[in-house]
Design a protein around this motif. Sequence first.
Motif, PDB file in Angstrom:
ATOM      1  N   GLU A  23       8.768  11.378  16.377  1.00 20.11           N
ATOM      2  CA  GLU A  23       9.619  10.129  16.654  1.00 20.11           C
ATOM      3  C   GLU A  23       8.781   8.998  16.538  1.00 20.11           C
ATOM      4  OE1 GLU A  23      12.472   8.192  19.956  1.00 20.11           O
ATOM      5  OE2 GLU A  23      11.717  10.102  20.261  1.00 20.11           O
ATOM      6  N   HIS A  24       8.974   7.909  15.858  1.00 18.10           N
ATOM      7  CA  HIS A  24       8.182   6.860  15.301  1.00 18.10           C
ATOM      8  C   HIS A  24       9.043   5.912  16.014  1.00 18.10           C
ATOM      9  CE1 HIS A  24       5.630   8.752  12.051  1.00 18.10           C
ATOM     10  NE2 HIS A  24       6.496   9.718  12.263  1.00 18.10           N
ATOM     11  N   ARG A  25       7.993   4.823  16.622  1.00 15.10           N
ATOM     12  CA  ARG A  25       8.590   3.647  16.969  1.00 15.10           C
ATOM     13  C   ARG A  25       7.575   2.457  17.170  1.00 15.10           C
ATOM     14  NH1 ARG A  25      10.341   5.298  23.351  1.00 15.10           N
ATOM     15  NH2 ARG A  25      12.209   6.926  22.702  1.00 15.10           N
ATOM     16  N   GLY A  26       8.152   1.242  17.019  1.00 14.21           N
ATOM     17  CA  GLY A  26       7.054   0.060  16.968  1.00 14.21           C
ATOM     18  C   GLY A  26       7.508  -0.991  18.008  1.00 14.21           C
ATOM     19  N   GLY A  27       6.656  -1.879  18.365  1.00 11.39           N
ATOM     20  CA  GLY A  27       6.869  -2.984  19.399  1.00 11.39           C
ATOM     21  C   GLY A  27       5.603  -3.769  19.627  1.00 11.39           C
ATOM     22  N   GLY A  28       5.884  -5.088  19.956  1.00 11.18           N
ATOM     23  CA  GLY A  28       5.142  -6.187  20.489  1.00 11.18           C
ATOM     24  C   GLY A  28       4.543  -6.771  19.225  1.00 11.18           C
ATOM     25  N   GLY A  29       3.856  -7.797  19.768  1.00  6.10           N
ATOM     26  CA  GLY A  29       3.337  -8.632  18.414  1.00  6.10           C
ATOM     27  C   GLY A  29       1.793  -8.233  17.970  1.00  6.10           C
ATOM     28  N   TYR A  30       1.186  -7.114  18.471  1.00  7.12           N
ATOM     29  CA  TYR A  30       0.182  -6.590  17.949  1.00  7.12           C
ATOM     30  C   TYR A  30       0.366  -5.660  16.794  1.00  7.12           C
ATOM     31  CZ  TYR A  30      -2.142  -8.862  21.737  1.00  7.12           C
ATOM     32  OH  TYR A  30      -2.855  -9.973  22.572  1.00  7.12           O
ATOM     33  N   GLY A  31       1.478  -5.511  16.551  1.00  5.20           N
ATOM     34  CA  GLY A  31       1.933  -4.348  15.390  1.00  5.20           C
ATOM     35  C   GLY A  31       1.733  -2.859  15.737  1.00  5.20           C
ATOM     36  N   LEU A  32       1.837  -2.720  16.939  1.00  5.90           N
ATOM     37  CA  LEU A  32       1.543  -1.343  17.523  1.00  5.90           C
ATOM     38  C   LEU A  32       2.658  -0.359  16.958  1.00  5.90           C
ATOM     39  CD1 LEU A  32       0.826  -1.854  21.399  1.00  5.90           C
ATOM     40  CD2 LEU A  32      -0.875  -1.825  19.212  1.00  5.90           C
ATOM     41  N   THR A  33       2.249   1.061  16.614  1.00  8.00           N
ATOM     42  CA  THR A  33       2.973   1.946  16.125  1.00  8.00           C
ATOM     43  C   THR A  33       2.771   3.212  17.341  1.00  8.00           C
ATOM     44  OG1 THR A  33       2.745   1.344  13.913  1.00  8.00           O
ATOM     45  CG2 THR A  33       3.479   3.760  14.439  1.00  8.00           C
ATOM     46  N   PHE A  34       3.973   3.516  17.564  1.00  7.20           N
ATOM     47  CA  PHE A  34       4.008   4.630  18.620  1.00  7.20           C
ATOM     48  C   PHE A  34       4.596   5.919  17.918  1.00  7.20           C
ATOM     49  CE2 PHE A  34       4.726   0.907  20.965  1.00  7.20           C
ATOM     50  CZ  PHE A  34       3.853   0.808  21.927  1.00  7.20           C
ATOM     51  N   ILE A  35       3.851   7.316  18.072  1.00  3.10           N
ATOM     52  CA  ILE A  35       4.368   8.319  17.439  1.00  3.10           C
ATOM     53  C   ILE A  35       4.352   9.572  18.668  1.00  3.10           C
ATOM     54  CG2 ILE A  35       4.158   9.899  15.575  1.00  3.10           C
ATOM     55  CD1 ILE A  35       2.538   7.893  14.034  1.00  3.10           C
ATOM     56  N   ARG A  36       5.639   9.964  18.744  1.00  4.35           N
ATOM     57  CA  ARG A  36       5.513  11.277  19.592  1.00  4.35           C
ATOM     58  C   ARG A  36       5.530  12.398  18.637  1.00  4.35           C
ATOM     59  NH1 ARG A  36       9.250  12.836  25.010  1.00  4.35           N
ATOM     60  NH2 ARG A  36       8.285  15.181  25.042  1.00  4.35           N
ATOM     61  N   SER A  37       4.739  13.565  18.906  1.00  3.59           N
ATOM     62  CA  SER A  37       4.744  14.551  18.017  1.00  3.59           C
ATOM     63  C   SER A  37       4.412  15.842  18.933  1.00  3.59           C
ATOM     64  CB  SER A  37       3.819  14.501  16.855  1.00  3.59           C
ATOM     65  OG  SER A  37       3.813  15.533  16.082  1.00  3.59           O
ATOM     66  N   LYS A  38       5.330  16.740  18.596  1.00  3.16           N
ATOM     67  CA  LYS A  38       5.313  18.157  19.181  1.00  3.16           C
ATOM     68  C   LYS A  38       4.663  19.286  18.039  1.00  3.16           C
ATOM     69  CE  LYS A  38       9.119  17.337  22.262  1.00  3.16           C
ATOM     70  NZ  LYS A  38      10.391  17.870  22.860  1.00  3.16           N
ATOM     71  N   GLN A  39       3.480  19.628  18.435  1.00  6.82           N
ATOM     72  CA  GLN A  39       2.626  20.495  17.251  1.00  6.82           C
ATOM     73  C   GLN A  39       2.327  21.584  17.860  1.00  6.82           C
ATOM     74  OE1 GLN A  39      -0.637  17.655  16.592  1.00  6.82           O
ATOM     75  NE2 GLN A  39       0.746  15.897  16.235  1.00  6.82           N
ATOM     76  N   THR A  40       2.044  22.398  16.946  1.00  7.36           N
ATOM     77  CA  THR A  40       1.401  23.822  17.180  1.00  7.36           C
ATOM     78  C   THR A  40      -0.114  23.845  16.693  1.00  7.36           C
ATOM     79  OG1 THR A  40       2.116  24.566  14.786  1.00  7.36           O
ATOM     80  CG2 THR A  40       3.652  24.984  16.637  1.00  7.36           C
ATOM     81  N   ALA A  41      -0.884  24.823  17.052  1.00 11.58           N
ATOM     82  CA  ALA A  41      -2.063  24.987  16.535  1.00 11.58           C
ATOM     83  C   ALA A  41      -2.349  24.731  15.113  1.00 11.58           C
ATOM     84  CB  ALA A  41      -2.863  26.412  16.827  1.00 11.58           C
ATOM     85  N   HIS A  42      -3.586  23.877  14.802  1.00  8.75           N
ATOM     86  CA  HIS A  42      -3.812  23.639  13.547  1.00  8.75           C
ATOM     87  C   HIS A  42      -5.106  23.014  13.317  1.00  8.75           C
ATOM     88  CE1 HIS A  42      -2.492  19.517  15.220  1.00  8.75           C
ATOM     89  NE2 HIS A  42      -3.509  19.144  14.555  1.00  8.75           N
ATOM     90  N   ASP A  43      -5.683  22.950  12.219  1.00  4.62           N
ATOM     91  CA  ASP A  43      -6.996  22.470  11.950  1.00  4.62           C
ATOM     92  C   ASP A  43      -6.952  21.457  10.554  1.00  4.62           C
ATOM     93  OD1 ASP A  43      -6.486  24.504  10.067  1.00  4.62           O
ATOM     94  OD2 ASP A  43      -8.592  25.428  10.332  1.00  4.62           O
ATOM     95  N   PHE A  44      -6.422  20.429  10.770  1.00  9.71           N
ATOM     96  CA  PHE A  44      -6.160  19.528   9.800  1.00  9.71           C
ATOM     97  C   PHE A  44      -7.170  18.196   9.726  1.00  9.71           C
ATOM     98  CE2 PHE A  44      -1.235  19.716  10.573  1.00  9.71           C
ATOM     99  CZ  PHE A  44      -1.296  21.024   9.936  1.00  9.71           C
ATOM    100  N   THR A  45      -7.427  17.764   8.417  1.00 12.08           N
ATOM    101  CA  THR A  45      -8.288  16.601   8.360  1.00 12.08           C
ATOM    102  C   THR A  45      -7.547  15.262   8.044  1.00 12.08           C
ATOM    103  OG1 THR A  45      -9.901  17.886   7.300  1.00 12.08           O
ATOM    104  CG2 THR A  45      -9.896  15.660   6.836  1.00 12.08           C
ATOM    105  N   ASP A  46      -7.409  14.265   8.938  1.00  9.11           N
ATOM    106  CA  ASP A  46      -6.963  12.896   8.880  1.00  9.11           C
ATOM    107  C   ASP A  46      -7.681  12.024   8.033  1.00  9.11           C
ATOM    108  OD1 ASP A  46      -4.791  14.312  10.489  1.00  9.11           O
ATOM    109  OD2 ASP A  46      -5.247  12.804  11.961  1.00  9.11           O
TER     110      ASP A  46
END
Length: 296
Positions: A23-46
């Motif tokens: 789920e993605h949200r935003g808010g405020g004057g600093y341009g913040l992004t909020f992401i809630r994520s339910k994840q399983t085990a992984h080995d990713f590269t961001d």
Amino acid sequence: MSETLTVADHYRRHPGYSRFEQEHRGGGGYGLTFIRSKQTAHDFTDPEVDELVVTLSLRSNMPFRWQIGDGWSDEHRFATGSMNVCPVATSIEYDCGGDHDVLLVACPRRKLEGLLDEYGQHTLEVLAPLHSQTVVHDGDVSSAILTMWRQSERNGDASAMMIDGLWQVIVARFLSRASVEVDVQGQSLTPKQIEQLEAFLTERLHDPINTNDLAQALQMQPAHLSVSIRRTAGLTPHQYVLSRRIARAQELLAAGAMPLAEIAYACGFASQSHMTDVFREKLGVTPGRYRKEVRG
């Protein structure tokens, strides 16, 4: 002009992350992004993003390590209430060893630099000591992030002002913690000592625990232990134990319908009302409300 990748873009497009509930949200004057994520085990590269990203565990108890350009970290336990602070413009490899429910807050570099510059801190390097920690525990920051997440669901100037104020609190707390990392003399706890400490707390969390108990468990002098815990977590021994009580209560609240009084006893609170008071003070929410939000 090429598109600037954000962590939100990455989560939506990555073949692994995109499969996770998010789920993605935003808010405020600093341009913040909020992401809630339910994840399983992984080995990713961001990939590199031009944002500072803070990841708070809402529910987890897993082995965790990462690589931010200087080799893989030692393996740590990423439990409920744990955080990591991801540096700007840095590719990060993750090895997450179990299911987890996390809440990310991302702030654009230019907004963060503007805030730091406003208060006399001119570069992001002041936060570097935090990035050297694989896992961070800080109840004040956790509480602020949870409150921002709730406010991000609302519209209006009041919510935007609340989010901006809380982000300033978080950045101030990070600056304070980074200063502690530089100024406090002594050795941090080793990964093995942290594992021993966590095992001791898991076994004894329902009991009263003082600094001498922790020192005895690690075969250290109490004064040495106090410095090492502060160096490792930015907390006093009492604050560290309280953070683990809160984190364990969060896990039990998220896991099922165990009565609140039983959770309070299992986590070492004097009573259900004591646990409620601590949750209100540290997380800005009652245990019952926290359960509804996390399980909702």
